[in-house]
Each structure stands twice: as C-alpha cells, then as structure tokens.
Write a protein that holds these residues in place. Structure first.
Motif, PDB file in Angstrom:
ATOM      1  N   LEU A 168      14.839 -16.302   1.458  1.00 49.97           N
ATOM      2  CA  LEU A 168      13.912 -15.175   1.375  1.00 49.97           C
ATOM      3  C   LEU A 168      13.025 -15.195   2.611  1.00 49.97           C
ATOM      4  O   LEU A 168      12.431 -16.222   2.942  1.00 49.97           O
ATOM      5  CB  LEU A 168      13.046 -15.271   0.117  1.00 49.97           C
ATOM      6  CG  LEU A 168      13.787 -15.380  -1.217  1.00 49.97           C
ATOM      7  CD1 LEU A 168      12.781 -15.550  -2.359  1.00 49.97           C
ATOM      8  CD2 LEU A 168      14.659 -14.160  -1.458  1.00 49.97           C
ATOM      9  N   GLU A 169      12.939 -14.045   3.267  1.00 48.76           N
ATOM     10  CA  GLU A 169      12.193 -13.945   4.522  1.00 48.76           C
ATOM     11  C   GLU A 169      11.196 -12.801   4.438  1.00 48.76           C
ATOM     12  O   GLU A 169      11.501 -11.727   3.924  1.00 48.76           O
ATOM     13  CB  GLU A 169      13.168 -13.706   5.673  1.00 48.76           C
ATOM     14  CG  GLU A 169      12.527 -13.628   7.038  1.00 48.76           C
ATOM     15  CD  GLU A 169      13.551 -13.317   8.111  1.00 48.76           C
ATOM     16  OE1 GLU A 169      13.227 -13.499   9.292  1.00 48.76           O
ATOM     17  OE2 GLU A 169      14.662 -12.873   7.771  1.00 48.76           O
ATOM     18  N   ALA A 170       9.995 -13.032   4.952  1.00 56.00           N
ATOM     19  CA  ALA A 170       8.949 -12.012   4.906  1.00 56.00           C
ATOM     20  C   ALA A 170       9.328 -10.807   5.755  1.00 56.00           C
ATOM     21  O   ALA A 170       9.801 -10.946   6.882  1.00 56.00           O
ATOM     22  CB  ALA A 170       7.618 -12.588   5.376  1.00 56.00           C
ATOM     23  N   ASP A 171       9.114  -9.623   5.207  1.00 50.41           N
ATOM     24  CA  ASP A 171       9.382  -8.366   5.891  1.00 50.41           C
ATOM     25  C   ASP A 171       8.108  -7.938   6.629  1.00 50.41           C
ATOM     26  O   ASP A 171       7.191  -8.730   6.833  1.00 50.41           O
ATOM     27  CB  ASP A 171       9.823  -7.315   4.862  1.00 50.41           C
ATOM     28  CG  ASP A 171      10.500  -6.118   5.493  1.00 50.41           C
ATOM     29  OD1 ASP A 171      11.582  -6.297   6.070  1.00 50.41           O
ATOM     30  OD2 ASP A 171       9.950  -5.012   5.398  1.00 50.41           O
ATOM     31  N   TRP A 204       5.232 -11.821   9.596  1.00 49.07           N
ATOM     32  CA  TRP A 204       4.528 -13.103   9.459  1.00 49.07           C
ATOM     33  C   TRP A 204       5.523 -14.204   9.125  1.00 49.07           C
ATOM     34  O   TRP A 204       6.469 -14.007   8.372  1.00 49.07           O
ATOM     35  CB  TRP A 204       3.486 -13.020   8.337  1.00 49.07           C
ATOM     36  CG  TRP A 204       2.360 -12.103   8.626  1.00 49.07           C
ATOM     37  CD1 TRP A 204       2.330 -10.742   8.467  1.00 49.07           C
ATOM     38  CD2 TRP A 204       1.079 -12.462   9.147  1.00 49.07           C
ATOM     39  NE1 TRP A 204       1.122 -10.237   8.845  1.00 49.07           N
ATOM     40  CE2 TRP A 204       0.317 -11.272   9.268  1.00 49.07           C
ATOM     41  CE3 TRP A 204       0.486 -13.666   9.519  1.00 49.07           C
ATOM     42  CZ2 TRP A 204      -0.993 -11.265   9.740  1.00 49.07           C
ATOM     43  CZ3 TRP A 204      -0.813 -13.660   9.982  1.00 49.07           C
ATOM     44  CH2 TRP A 204      -1.545 -12.475  10.099  1.00 49.07           C
ATOM     45  N   HIS A 205       5.284 -15.382   9.711  1.00 53.30           N
ATOM     46  CA  HIS A 205       6.065 -16.574   9.373  1.00 53.30           C
ATOM     47  C   HIS A 205       5.182 -17.808   9.530  1.00 53.30           C
ATOM     48  O   HIS A 205       4.658 -18.026  10.627  1.00 53.30           O
ATOM     49  CB  HIS A 205       7.286 -16.726  10.262  1.00 53.30           C
ATOM     50  CG  HIS A 205       8.180 -17.849   9.826  1.00 53.30           C
ATOM     51  ND1 HIS A 205       8.027 -19.123  10.308  1.00 53.30           N
ATOM     52  CD2 HIS A 205       9.201 -17.882   8.936  1.00 53.30           C
ATOM     53  CE1 HIS A 205       8.930 -19.903   9.745  1.00 53.30           C
ATOM     54  NE2 HIS A 205       9.654 -19.174   8.907  1.00 53.30           N
ATOM     55  N   PRO A 206       5.008 -18.636   8.511  1.00 55.04           N
ATOM     56  CA  PRO A 206       5.480 -18.407   7.147  1.00 55.04           C
ATOM     57  C   PRO A 206       4.803 -17.186   6.519  1.00 55.04           C
ATOM     58  O   PRO A 206       3.879 -16.664   7.113  1.00 55.04           O
ATOM     59  CB  PRO A 206       5.106 -19.715   6.441  1.00 55.04           C
ATOM     60  CG  PRO A 206       3.944 -20.251   7.218  1.00 55.04           C
ATOM     61  CD  PRO A 206       4.149 -19.810   8.634  1.00 55.04           C
ATOM     62  N   GLN A 255       2.786 -20.697  -3.346  1.00 54.22           N
ATOM     63  CA  GLN A 255       2.290 -19.328  -3.237  1.00 54.22           C
ATOM     64  C   GLN A 255       2.785 -18.724  -1.935  1.00 54.22           C
ATOM     65  O   GLN A 255       2.808 -19.384  -0.887  1.00 54.22           O
ATOM     66  CB  GLN A 255       0.761 -19.306  -3.285  1.00 54.22           C
ATOM     67  CG  GLN A 255       0.188 -19.651  -4.648  1.00 54.22           C
ATOM     68  CD  GLN A 255      -1.333 -19.591  -4.638  1.00 54.22           C
ATOM     69  OE1 GLN A 255      -2.013 -20.381  -3.991  1.00 54.22           O
ATOM     70  NE2 GLN A 255      -1.871 -18.622  -5.368  1.00 54.22           N
ATOM     71  N   TRP A 256       3.165 -17.460  -1.984  1.00 56.39           N
ATOM     72  CA  TRP A 256       3.741 -16.720  -0.849  1.00 56.39           C
ATOM     73  C   TRP A 256       2.602 -16.255   0.053  1.00 56.39           C
ATOM     74  O   TRP A 256       2.180 -15.107   0.024  1.00 56.39           O
ATOM     75  CB  TRP A 256       4.551 -15.550  -1.386  1.00 56.39           C
ATOM     76  CG  TRP A 256       5.339 -14.743  -0.407  1.00 56.39           C
ATOM     77  CD1 TRP A 256       4.997 -13.529   0.116  1.00 56.39           C
ATOM     78  CD2 TRP A 256       6.623 -15.062   0.149  1.00 56.39           C
ATOM     79  NE1 TRP A 256       5.983 -13.074   0.958  1.00 56.39           N
ATOM     80  CE2 TRP A 256       6.994 -13.994   0.992  1.00 56.39           C
ATOM     81  CE3 TRP A 256       7.492 -16.145   0.004  1.00 56.39           C
ATOM     82  CZ2 TRP A 256       8.206 -13.982   1.697  1.00 56.39           C
ATOM     83  CZ3 TRP A 256       8.696 -16.128   0.704  1.00 56.39           C
ATOM     84  CH2 TRP A 256       9.031 -15.056   1.543  1.00 56.39           C
ATOM     85  N   LEU A 257       2.102 -17.163   0.904  1.00 51.84           N
ATOM     86  CA  LEU A 257       0.914 -16.875   1.696  1.00 51.84           C
ATOM     87  C   LEU A 257       1.216 -16.883   3.191  1.00 51.84           C
ATOM     88  O   LEU A 257       2.062 -17.636   3.669  1.00 51.84           O
ATOM     89  CB  LEU A 257      -0.181 -17.908   1.405  1.00 51.84           C
ATOM     90  CG  LEU A 257      -0.663 -18.001  -0.043  1.00 51.84           C
ATOM     91  CD1 LEU A 257      -1.714 -19.101  -0.174  1.00 51.84           C
ATOM     92  CD2 LEU A 257      -1.213 -16.668  -0.523  1.00 51.84           C
ATOM     93  N   PRO A 269       3.824 -10.492   3.357  1.00 46.69           N
ATOM     94  CA  PRO A 269       4.551  -9.241   3.112  1.00 46.69           C
ATOM     95  C   PRO A 269       5.658  -9.465   2.094  1.00 46.69           C
ATOM     96  O   PRO A 269       6.043 -10.601   1.822  1.00 46.69           O
ATOM     97  CB  PRO A 269       5.137  -8.910   4.493  1.00 46.69           C
ATOM     98  CG  PRO A 269       4.357  -9.725   5.470  1.00 46.69           C
ATOM     99  CD  PRO A 269       3.952 -10.955   4.746  1.00 46.69           C
ATOM    100  N   PRO A 270       6.194  -8.394   1.511  1.00 51.91           N
ATOM    101  CA  PRO A 270       7.307  -8.549   0.583  1.00 51.91           C
ATOM    102  C   PRO A 270       8.508  -9.171   1.295  1.00 51.91           C
ATOM    103  O   PRO A 270       8.604  -9.144   2.528  1.00 51.91           O
ATOM    104  CB  PRO A 270       7.591  -7.112   0.136  1.00 51.91           C
ATOM    105  CG  PRO A 270       7.056  -6.256   1.234  1.00 51.91           C
ATOM    106  CD  PRO A 270       5.853  -6.971   1.752  1.00 51.91           C
ATOM    107  N   ALA A 271       9.422  -9.717   0.513  1.00 56.18           N
ATOM    108  CA  ALA A 271      10.546 -10.458   1.084  1.00 56.18           C
ATOM    109  C   ALA A 271      11.840  -9.658   0.988  1.00 56.18           C
ATOM    110  O   ALA A 271      12.072  -8.959   0.005  1.00 56.18           O
ATOM    111  CB  ALA A 271      10.724 -11.785   0.357  1.00 56.18           C
TER     112      ALA A 271
END
Length: 361
Positions: free
Chosen positions: A41-44, A52-54, A138-140, A148-150
């Motif tokens: 899963l990768e941030a859009d 953004w990454h992470p 947490q998806w931060l 962002p959504p993945a």
C-alpha cells in the motif's frame, strides 16, 4: 536483454484509493535467485496534490537471494520506526528481528492467499487465512498528520545491489512470472447490508475480531461535471461544434467538497487532437462570488478562451492547482486531485479532466 544485466520490471497499481480495509490477493510466487515480487500500500496524492513517504505498508515482499533470504521466507513490514513492543501478536514462525515469516516449505510451490487488515490503529497480516501478526500502526505523514489515501500496488522487480540481487541473479532460471489470480479490497461496515466474506473468499478475517469503526472512506475531491454549453451552443453526447475565429466561452461546472481549501486556481485549456498541442488556455483563481448557479442548481465558473483558428478535432481540459511548500521550504504549484463526471470517457479519478470534445469547422 542478454548480456546487458538488465531485466524488465512491471507493476499493477490501483486507480482507486482507500482509507482502511481488508486487502487480499491470491498469488503464485516466482522461483529464481534475484526475484523480488511485492504486494503493498502506497500513499497517493493529498488534497493539495502532494505525495508523502512515509506512510507505506508492505503487505509482503518475497525475495530470493540464495543466502539471507530463501524461498521459504517472506518479509512483511510497515515503513517507519521499528519496535518489537508494537506487536500485540506474532506467530511463532514470524521472526520479529527481521519481520520475516519462515515457513516449513518453500512458498513458491503453489498458490497462496495473502490478507491484510488495515485499521486506523493497527494492521494484521494473514497467510492462507492464518494470522501471522498484529501490530499497532497509524497511517501518518512525517509531520504526524494523517497520510493521503492509499492505492494498491503489486509489482515484480529483479535484482538490485542491496537485497534481491546482492548475491547475483540466476539468469538461467528465467523467464519467471509473478502470477496474480485476483486482488480484492473490502471495507468494514456496521450496516446490516454488509457481508461476512470479502467476495467469495473463504479466508476473510472475522469482522468481530478484526473490524473497526472509521468515518473516513476516502479523501473527498472536487468533481468536474458535464459542461452544458460552449460558446453558447448546447453540448451533446458527441460534444460541441464550433466555428473558427469564435471566442470559446464556457461555463465549467464544479462541485467542491465542504470546507475545501479556497487557495485554488482553475485552469482550462484546449488541445488539438491531431498534434496534441495546446492551442488556447485561460485561468481564474477561485474566490467567493465568482460562481453562479446553472438552471439545475450546479455551481459554474465562466472562462473565456481565445478563438480556435483552424478546423479540426479538439478537447477541452480543466484542472485545479494549489500553491504548496515542499520539504525545502520552496513554493510549488501542483495539480490537485479531482474526480471527473463528464461525457468524455476517462478514469474517474485524476489530476485533470477531459470536459468536452470540440469539432471546429
């Protein structure tokens, strides 16, 4: 290509994005030193059009380098600071030190099902329906805000000096394939219309144990709607027909989410289908009072573009841009994510929209 030490890689990336859910793929893994398939899963884009990454969640990475990583091992991890205390459960065959599952037999001898529950406060990884681990997560973003959504990625790489290819590549074992039977994504709901299983899957985790409550389903995006008139002429399913040397006035219908940032610029441009070049363009900053109501109640913004001087086939495009600051403190102008609901066929989600086809005579 033989003798060049180069190998082709491939990726499947979902166009749709998600916040949270159950992700499942049935796969057949390759078998050669140097292979590196993955399911992740990768941030859009965020609402400003910035990536953004992470965050990133690696559901699994299957690497065979013949020494540290062999065909019976599978890596699963999230990108971020690591602590064994984050794990609330780990199977005895999952070694926390390396975040690796070590099976009793090679994992590329048949089909396997990888499952992953991504909840607001934790993630859980399953292999063939068996829980391998649960950990707090947490998806931060790096600044501590929700990422962002993945979108969902499945890719097959080969080699690389740091991991899969550090002990060479067994070229004689190629060609190789990373086979994918299906990918499913389901989101948990408390509605009585929800189903116990994700599609026909027989290994869906128990929602009572792994479900969650979350208000976020996806990031809200502005929507470009169907254009009704161009240069005073009604738009049909085929588009609009215009005369040369006539200014192109268009009312662009736009539906903005509640509390959407106001620092946006609407840009529209017309592209010659034959040459793929832009022949005219216009822009306007969004501001209170600029919109007017169409007869059906839709908010529209009027733009005037220069006349098209040559007969031919054209397409009117539009996008929203924002000004943001990057990690170095520099100002950037980026396209903001939008959805497209027009008569011109196109993906629903994108950074720009094809609004209407134009025939100029």
């Amino acid at each position: 290509m033989e003798g060049t030490n180069l190998f082709e890689s491939a990726m499947i990336r979902s166009h749709r994005t998600f916040y949270y859910g159950y992700f499942e793929a049935r796969v057949f893994l390759p078998n050669a030193r140097g292979v590196f398939p993955a399911f992740w899963l990768e941030a859009d884009y965020d609402i400003d059009g910035k990536t953004w990454h992470p965050p990133e969640a690696d559901i699994f990475e299957f690497v065979i380098n013949g020494v540290e990583d062999k065909a019976n091992s599978l890596h699963s991890n999230i990108v971020g600071p690591f602590s064994e205390k984050q794990y609330t459960y780990a199977d005895k065959n999952f070694l926390l030190k390396f975040q690796n599952l070590y099976a009793s037999e090679d994992l590329n001898l048949g089909w396997h099902t990888a499952g992953y529950v991504w909840a607001p406060d934790k993630v859980s990884f399953f292999w063939d329906g068996k829980l391998i681990y649960t950990r707090n997560y947490q998806w931060l973003r790096k600044d501590g805000r929700l990422g962002p959504p993945a979108h969902v990625d499945l890719n097959f790489a080969v080699g690389g000096s740091k991991w899969a290819g550090r002990h060479g590549i067994d070229e004689a074992a190629f060609p190789q394939a990373f086979k994918i039977d299906y990918v499913r994504v389901c989101q948990f709901t408390e509605s009585d219309k929800g189903l116990r299983q994700c599609g026909p899957s027989e290994v869906t985790p128990d929602p009572k144990q792994f479900g969650y409550t979350a208000t976020i389903n996806d990031m809200q995006r502005p929507a470009f709607l169907q254009v009704a008139k161009v240069a005073g002429k009604q738009v049909s399913a085929a588009g609009a027909t215009l005369a040369t040397a006539v200014p192109v006035t268009v009312e662009i219908p736009l539906k903005l989410p509640a509390d959407y940032p106001s620092n946006r610029t609407l840009q529209a441009w017309i592209v010659d289908e034959a040459t793929r070049t832009t022949v005219t363009a216009a822009s306007a900053k969004l501001a209170a009072g600029m919109f007017k109501k169409r007869d059906d109640g839709t908010d529209v913004l009027e733009l005037s573009l220069s006349a098209i001087q040559r007969a031919g086939s054209y397409v009117l495009y539009a996008k929203l841009t924002s000004e943001v600051t990057n990690d170095k403190g520099e100002r950037q102008v980026l396209p903001s994510p939008v959805t497209c609901a027009t008569v011109v066929p196109q993906p629903q989600k994108g950074l720009s929209c094809r609004l209407v086809a134009l025939k100029v005579r």
